[in-house]
Scaffold this motif. Structure first.
Motif, PDB file in Angstrom:
ATOM      1  N   CYS A 245      -7.123   4.129   3.260  1.00 52.54           N
ATOM      2  CA  CYS A 245      -5.812   4.593   2.798  1.00 52.54           C
ATOM      3  C   CYS A 245      -5.962   5.375   1.493  1.00 52.54           C
ATOM      4  CB  CYS A 245      -4.876   3.407   2.602  1.00 52.54           C
ATOM      5  SG  CYS A 245      -4.207   2.769   4.147  1.00 52.54           S
TER       6      CYS A 245
ATOM      7  N   CYS B 251       0.845  -1.199   0.000  1.00 55.17           N
ATOM      8  CA  CYS B 251       0.000   0.000   0.000  1.00 55.17           C
ATOM      9  C   CYS B 251       0.882   1.253   0.000  1.00 55.17           C
ATOM     10  CB  CYS B 251      -0.898  -0.004   1.238  1.00 55.17           C
ATOM     11  SG  CYS B 251      -1.815   1.513   1.473  1.00 55.17           S
TER      12      CYS B 251
ATOM     13  N   CYS C 188       0.182   3.309   3.568  1.00 58.86           N
ATOM     14  CA  CYS C 188       0.579   2.834   4.898  1.00 58.86           C
ATOM     15  C   CYS C 188       1.653   1.748   4.862  1.00 58.86           C
ATOM     16  CB  CYS C 188      -0.641   2.326   5.672  1.00 58.86           C
ATOM     17  SG  CYS C 188      -1.252   0.734   5.096  1.00 58.86           S
TER      18      CYS C 188
ATOM     19  N   CYS D 260      -4.217  -0.542   0.320  1.00 50.53           N
ATOM     20  CA  CYS D 260      -4.704  -1.740   1.004  1.00 50.53           C
ATOM     21  C   CYS D 260      -6.174  -1.634   1.331  1.00 50.53           C
ATOM     22  CB  CYS D 260      -3.903  -2.014   2.273  1.00 50.53           C
ATOM     23  SG  CYS D 260      -4.197  -0.845   3.594  1.00 50.53           S
TER      24      CYS D 260
HETATM   25 ZN    ZN Z   1      -2.933   1.092   3.495  1.00 51.66          ZN
END
Ligand code: ZN
Ligand code: ZN
Length: 202
Positions: free
Chosen positions: A30, A6, A9, A26
Motif C-alpha cells: 500500500c 491504512c 486501502c 497497512c
Molecule cells: Zn493498505
C-alpha cells in the motif's frame, strides 16, 4: 484505542503501521503504490501502464545476495530458460493484500527487464519472467528487497525436491486418516438408522 486505518486501502493497520510522509499504511504494498501514485503525479493506475520505468531507490545490500550469482544456486532457483528469457519463482511471505499483488504483478513498471510477474496469493509466491541478458536473479531479489518484499530464499526453496516428498508423506497420512474416518462412519451407521433394523445391531 481506535484502530489506525491504512490511507491507501482503508484496512486496519494493526499494531505496527508502515509510516510514510506521516501517513499510516497497512503494508509495504500500500505504501509503495501510494508513493508511486503521488511522487510521479500519476492520477491513477491507468497512467502507470502508459509510463513504465518508475524509479525505485535501490538499497545497497553489499554482498548479502552475492550467492545468487553462483551457478549452482541459480540452477535451483531459475526453473526455466529459453534464449534470453528466464523464469524464477520466489517465496515472499509479506504478500498480504490486493495492493501487494498489484505491485508485484506490475514489476515491469519498476524495471522493464522484468517482462511478466504473477502472484500466487495462497502460496505467497511470485512467478517472474525476465530478460536474463539485462537483469540477473540477484538484481531481481535486490529490487524486491528494496521495495520491502524480501524473498525468503532458504534451503526449503532450494531443496524443493525433498519438500515434495515431505508433502507426499503428509498427503499419504491424510489419506489414511480419511480412510479411517470413512470406516468409522460405516461402523456407526446403524446408530443413525431409526427403527427395528438398528436394534438388531445393538
Ligand atoms: Zn493498505
Ligand atoms: Zn499489502
Amino acid at each position: 484505542m481506535s484502530e489506525i486505518i491504512c490511507i491507501h486501502c482503508g484496512e486496519d493497520c494493526g499494531k505496527y503501521p508502515v509510516v510514510w510522509d506521516d501517513k499510516p499504511f497497512c503494508c509495504e504494498g500500500c505504501k509503495t503504490v501510494y508513493q508511486i501514485l503521488n511522487e510521479n503525479k500519476l492520477g491513477g493506475y491507468y497512467n502507470i501502464y502508459e509510463n513504465p520505468g518508475i524509479k525505485v531507490d535501490l538499497q545497497d545490500f553489499g554482498g548479502k545476495y552475492a550467492y545468487l550469482d553462483k551457478e549452482e544456486i541459480k540452477e535451483k532457483l531459475v526453473y526455466f530458460t529459453e534464449g534470453e528469457y528466464s523464469k524464477t519463482k520466489l517465496y515472499i511471505p509479506d504478500i498480504h493484500c490486493s495492493s501487494c499483488i498489484w505491485l508485484l504483478e506490475n514489476l515491469y513498471m519498476l524495471n522493464t527487464s522484468i517482462t511478466q510477474s504473477m502472484v500466487n496469493f495462497v502460496k505467497k509466491e511470485v512467478d517472474i519472467t525476465f530478460k536474463n541478458t539485462e537483469i540477473s536473479l540477484r538484481e531481481i531479489v535486490e529490487l524486491l528487497a528494496s521495495i520491502h518484499y524480501i524473498p525468503m530464499i532458504n534451503l526449503q526453496s532450494i531443496t524443493g525436491e525433498k519438500n515434495k516428498s515431505e508433502n507426499k508423506k503428509l498427503i499419504y497420512k491424510l489419506g489414511i486418516a480419511g480412510f479411517v474416518f470413512g470406516n468409522t462412519m460405516l461402523l456407526s451407521m446403524p446408530e443413525y438408522i431409526p427403527g427395528e433394523v438398528s436394534a438388531e445391531f445393538r
